[in-house]
Design an enzyme around this catalytic site. Structure first.
Site, short mmCIF file in Angstrom:
data_model
loop_
_atom_site.label_atom_id
_atom_site.label_comp_id
_atom_site.label_asym_id
_atom_site.label_seq_id
_atom_site.Cartn_x
_atom_site.Cartn_y
_atom_site.Cartn_z
N VAL A 1 0.87 -1.19 0.00
CA VAL A 1 0.00 0.00 0.00
C VAL A 1 0.90 1.23 0.00
O VAL A 1 1.93 1.27 0.69
CB VAL A 1 -0.93 -0.01 1.24
CG1 VAL A 1 -1.71 1.29 1.35
CG2 VAL A 1 -1.89 -1.20 1.17
N GLU B 1 5.22 -15.59 2.74
CA GLU B 1 6.42 -15.34 3.56
C GLU B 1 6.41 -13.88 3.99
O GLU B 1 5.99 -13.02 3.22
CB GLU B 1 7.72 -15.59 2.77
CG GLU B 1 8.05 -17.04 2.53
CD GLU B 1 7.46 -17.55 1.23
OE1 GLU B 1 7.03 -16.72 0.41
OE2 GLU B 1 7.41 -18.78 1.03
N ASN C 1 9.01 -7.56 10.03
CA ASN C 1 7.86 -6.81 9.51
C ASN C 1 6.65 -7.01 10.43
O ASN C 1 5.73 -7.77 10.15
CB ASN C 1 7.54 -7.24 8.07
CG ASN C 1 6.58 -6.29 7.38
OD1 ASN C 1 5.91 -5.48 8.03
ND2 ASN C 1 6.49 -6.39 6.06
N TYR D 1 -1.66 -10.17 9.10
CA TYR D 1 -1.91 -11.55 8.70
C TYR D 1 -2.45 -12.37 9.88
O TYR D 1 -3.35 -13.20 9.72
CB TYR D 1 -0.63 -12.20 8.15
CG TYR D 1 -0.08 -11.52 6.92
CD1 TYR D 1 -0.93 -11.09 5.90
CD2 TYR D 1 1.28 -11.30 6.76
CE1 TYR D 1 -0.44 -10.46 4.77
CE2 TYR D 1 1.79 -10.69 5.62
CZ TYR D 1 0.93 -10.26 4.64
OH TYR D 1 1.42 -9.64 3.52
C1 LIG Z 1 1.54 -4.37 5.35
C2 LIG Z 1 0.65 -3.36 4.59
C3 LIG Z 1 0.26 -3.95 3.25
C4 LIG Z 1 -0.63 -3.12 5.41
O1 LIG Z 1 -1.48 -2.27 4.65
P1 LIG Z 1 -2.27 -1.07 5.35
O2 LIG Z 1 -3.24 -0.52 4.39
O3 LIG Z 1 -1.30 -0.14 5.94
O4 LIG Z 1 -3.01 -1.88 6.54
P2 LIG Z 1 -4.44 -1.60 7.15
O5 LIG Z 1 -4.67 -0.15 7.27
O6 LIG Z 1 -5.45 -2.42 6.42
O7 LIG Z 1 -4.25 -2.17 8.62
C5 LIG Z 1 -4.35 -3.53 8.86
C6 LIG Z 1 -3.62 -3.90 10.13
O8 LIG Z 1 -2.22 -3.77 9.89
C7 LIG Z 1 -1.62 -3.31 11.09
N1 LIG Z 1 -1.08 -1.97 10.87
C8 LIG Z 1 -1.36 -1.13 9.86
N2 LIG Z 1 -0.63 -0.01 9.97
C9 LIG Z 1 0.11 -0.16 11.08
C10 LIG Z 1 1.08 0.64 11.69
N3 LIG Z 1 1.42 1.85 11.21
N4 LIG Z 1 1.67 0.17 12.82
C11 LIG Z 1 1.33 -1.03 13.32
N5 LIG Z 1 0.42 -1.84 12.75
C12 LIG Z 1 -0.18 -1.40 11.66
C13 LIG Z 1 -2.67 -3.30 12.14
O9 LIG Z 1 -2.76 -4.59 12.74
C14 LIG Z 1 -3.90 -3.05 11.35
O10 LIG Z 1 -5.02 -3.50 12.00
P3 LIG Z 1 -5.80 -2.53 13.04
O11 LIG Z 1 -6.17 -1.32 12.27
O12 LIG Z 1 -6.97 -3.36 13.44
O13 LIG Z 1 -4.85 -2.26 14.14
C15 LIG Z 1 1.36 -2.00 4.42
O14 LIG Z 1 1.79 -1.54 5.67
C16 LIG Z 1 2.51 -2.03 3.44
O15 LIG Z 1 2.31 -1.87 2.24
N6 LIG Z 1 3.77 -2.20 3.94
C17 LIG Z 1 4.95 -2.22 3.07
C18 LIG Z 1 5.00 -3.47 2.22
C19 LIG Z 1 4.90 -4.71 3.05
O16 LIG Z 1 5.53 -4.85 4.09
N7 LIG Z 1 4.09 -5.67 2.57
C20 LIG Z 1 3.91 -6.97 3.19
C21 LIG Z 1 5.00 -7.89 2.75
S1 LIG Z 1 4.72 -9.55 3.37
#
Ligand SMILES: CC(C)(COP(=O)(O)OP(=O)(O)OC[C@H]1O[C@@H](n2cnc3c(N)ncnc32)[C@H](O)[C@@H]1OP(=O)(O)O)[C@@H](O)C(=O)NCCC(=O)NCCS
Length: 161
Positions: free
Chosen positions: A84, A116, A121, A128
């Protein structure tokens, strides 16, 4: 757009999940470079536009804010990439993408989804876990990390029969 509350209202009301197309690649690659320390190349992305892959886009209006790439191998879905735009993170797009790809995989008769994730992370690991994935193992030194390597957690979510 002033703060995260404003983003939340926008995303809750107006986030569309659709198939990612090759037209989305310039924007997807820009998000990829911002979201990952070791981003996929364009060639790697292009290689995923095949029959047994599913590529999903999360959009706010015309703007791509995130995507997911899944490979179907026999009866197993493998989540290869979920990302995202950092400016839109924490507002529900990642969860929406994840739920969508899981429901599509179940609808297409996959028995489980595996992935994975880097040991460091925590954000992705938490997402997940909350969505039902369980750690089933580790892959030692799976990811590059600076001068060294980093382990991966292997996580799986089984669909009810
Ligand atoms: C992992 C990722 C896809 C999550 O997408 P996102 O749109 O930010 O996530 P969401 O807003 O849907 O949040 C889902 C959950 O993620 C966690 N989360 C999201 N942002 C967070 C933050 N800044 N700190 C801690 N936890 C967080 C929380 O558990 C959250 O659930 P909650 O709102 O009930 O607490 C995003 O952070 C990302 O793109 N990261 C970089 C790429 C990456 O690491 N991809 C995964 C590789 S396996």
């Amino acid at each position: 757009m002033r703060g995260s509350e404003t983003y939340q209202q926008v995303l809750d009301g107006d986030l569309l999940i659709r198939g990612l197309s090759t037209d989305d690649l310039p924007r997807a690659l820009s998000i990829e470079r911002q979201g990952h320390s070791y981003p996929w190349t364009e060639a790697l992305f292009r290689d995923c536009f095949r029959a047994n892959y599913r590529l999903w886009a999360a959009c706010h209006g015309d703007l791509l804010v995130g995507y997911a790439v899944v490979a179907y191998m026999f009866d197993e879905a493998h989540l290869l990439n979920l990302c995202v735009d950092p400016r839109w993170q924490g507002q529900g797009a990642g969860r929406r993408l994840l739920r969508h790809l899981l429901s599509e995989a179940a609808r297409e008769q996959m028995v489980q989804t595996i992935l994975e994730v880097r040991l460091s992370n925590d954000t992705a690991y938490r997402l997940y876990s909350v969505e039902g994935f369980e750690e089933i193992g580790r892959r030692p030194e799976f990811y590059p990390n600076g001068d060294g390597r980093e382990d991966a957690r292997v996580m799986a979510l089984q669909f009810p029969a």
